[in-house]
Design an enzyme around this catalytic site. Structure first.
Site, PDB file in Angstrom:
ATOM      1  N   GLY A 174     -41.327  12.161  -8.924  1.00 27.51           N
ATOM      2  CA  GLY A 174     -42.180  13.286  -8.531  1.00 27.51           C
ATOM      3  C   GLY A 174     -42.541  14.167  -9.703  1.00 27.51           C
ATOM      4  N   ASP A 175     -41.616  14.347 -10.642  1.00 26.95           N
ATOM      5  CA  ASP A 175     -41.906  15.133 -11.841  1.00 26.95           C
ATOM      6  C   ASP A 175     -42.978  14.460 -12.685  1.00 26.95           C
ATOM      7  OD1 ASP A 175     -40.226  17.328 -11.503  1.00 26.95           O
ATOM      8  OD2 ASP A 175     -38.527  16.342 -12.439  1.00 26.95           O
ATOM      9  N   SER A 176     -42.820  13.165 -12.893  1.00 23.34           N
ATOM     10  CA  SER A 176     -43.770  12.451 -13.740  1.00 23.34           C
ATOM     11  C   SER A 176     -45.172  12.458 -13.136  1.00 23.34           C
ATOM     12  CB  SER A 176     -43.299  11.011 -13.956  1.00 23.34           C
ATOM     13  OG  SER A 176     -42.045  10.986 -14.604  1.00 23.34           O
ATOM     14  N   GLY A 179     -46.661  15.769 -13.630  1.00 22.63           N
ATOM     15  CA  GLY A 179     -47.063  15.897 -15.028  1.00 22.63           C
ATOM     16  C   GLY A 179     -48.382  15.219 -15.323  1.00 22.63           C
TER      17      GLY A 179
END
Length: 404
Positions: A174-176, A179
């Site tokens: 989810g972070d990637s 980003g």
């Protein structure tokens, strides 16, 4: 006057980004921009307490995740919560094009760095605010982490076996993904600035949860029009068929996709199964999805009866898309990745070099050298603050005041 075109500089050359964000999502957005030529300065607290520095993989004395995720950036320290730090921060912002931050809404305001103050220092500043839930709404103040985004955005609900619990992958996906949206937003704002040089500063409100929701775009219309809410189905796709992960006779796992009618007919030829090609239940993709159990059972049985090498020969001969499910050792040994240089060595002052993915995507004529790994705490303080006119004595005073 426009710069002279130089493909070696990268398409974002000249874009100046100040990255004061923490952990993964927003810093990854800035790193993607650095990969394409942007000049990125990474700001962290003087104590080097960014949680990414302790996120696996780590080894004694070396934050490996930090090194690869923050590659290509200069590193400075500054505590903007102090009066001296805030004043210096505003001087720094005046020379930047983009500020990247991921604090909960209102945090910068409490530190005396509200948007109006930032734009007084730099009226053209683009501010990317990447948070879990956005700047508005009842959840805006909640803390956000990748697994929260994945759960609330609907991704975890689709991951796992049909009769099992929802699952996350063993990586902060989810972070990637957030980003990626952040880098796209920065590039879009930079394109607008190039088209309209007099455009005022922009505030970009990026919700990581909405980023996850955005990539699952057909689920809402599927629910409304069909009355069905898509559910977990293991590795099997329920929107196209056949598409699943199958085990081979010798214990490997392969993923195979035969979704278009033409590919399905080629799969039938590879399987030497003309009856499947003629079966009216399998004539179109919607029909194949309707009869998934029968179709998948045939494909799974065929794979289980043959070794990986036998399957590869048959599927390659008929141009059927498939691949062994790779682990990282398979990635590092693959001749295609090697031929394209998909894994590069990042120069590192401590370790000599470390492996990491190459720049993605590739622009014609742009062949960048692998960037150096992420900076040590305050590594470029003298360089960055010296460019603002600060002397060594000034820096000593700021350190003594706890600002640097």
């Amino acid at each position: 006057m426009a710069d002279t075109f130089d493909p070696q500089q990268g398409p974002l050359h000249g874009l100046r980004i100040l990255d004061m964000a923490t952990v993964v999502a927003a810093p990854f957005a800035a790193t993607l921009c650095a990969d394409l030529g942007a000049e990125v300065t990474k700001l962290e607290l003087p104590d080097g307490s960014d949680a990414l520095r302790s996120l696996a993989p780590v080894e004694p004395g070396h934050a490996l995740y930090w090194k690869v995720l923050n590659r290509g950036k200069r590193g400075i320290t500054l505590d903007v919560r102090t009066d001296a730090g805030r004043a210096l921060f505003l001087r720094l912002v005046a020379g930047m094009d983009v500020l990247v931050e991921n604090f909960r809404p209102g945090t910068l305001d409490r530190w005396g760095l509200d948007l109006a103050t930032l734009h007084r220092a730099n009226p053209r500043l683009i501010v990317l605010r990447l948070t879990g839930f956005g700047q508005t709404g009842p959840y805006a103040g909640r803390p956000g982490f990748a697994r929260i985004f994945e759960a609330m955005g609907g991704l975890a609900h689709l991951t796992g076996e049909a009769d099992g619990p929802p699952q996350h992958v063993n990586f902060p996906l989810g972070d990637s993904m957030a980003g990626l949206f952040g880098a796209f937003a920065i590039a879009a704002a930079a394109a607008e600035r190039a088209r309209c040089p007099d455009a005022p500063g922009r505030e970009i409100d990026l919700s990581a949860t909405e980023a996850l929701l955005r990539v699952l775009e057909p689920l809402a219309v599927e629910r409304e029009r069909s009355g069905q809410a898509r559910q977990r189905s293991g590795a099997r796709a329920t929107y196209t068929a056949p598409s699943n992960i199958y085990r081979t006779k010798d214990g490997d796992w392969i993923t195979l996709v035969g979704s278009s009618d033409a590919i399905f007919r080629r799969l039938c030829a590879a399987m030497q199964a003309p009856d499947m090609a003629a079966d009216p239940r399998f004539a179109t993709n919607p029909l194949r999805v309707r009869h998934l159990d029968a179709l998948d059972g045939r494909v799974a049985a065929w794979c289980a009866a043959h070794s990986h090498d036998e399957l590869r020969a048959a599927l390659d001969a008929h141009s059927v898309p498939f691949c062994k499910v790779y682990d990282i050792d398979d990635v590092l040994a693959d001749p295609h990745f090697a031929a394209r240089g998909a894994i590069v060595r990042l120069p590192d002052a401590d370790l000599g070099s470390v492996p990491a993915p190459a720049v993605v995507p590739r622009f014609g004529g742009h062949a960048p050298q692998p960037p150096r790994t992420g900076p040590a705490v305050g590594e470029h303080n003298a360089e960055v603050f010296g460019a603002l006119g600060l002397t060594a004595e000034d820096l000593r005073g700021l350190r003594a005041a706890g600002a640097l």
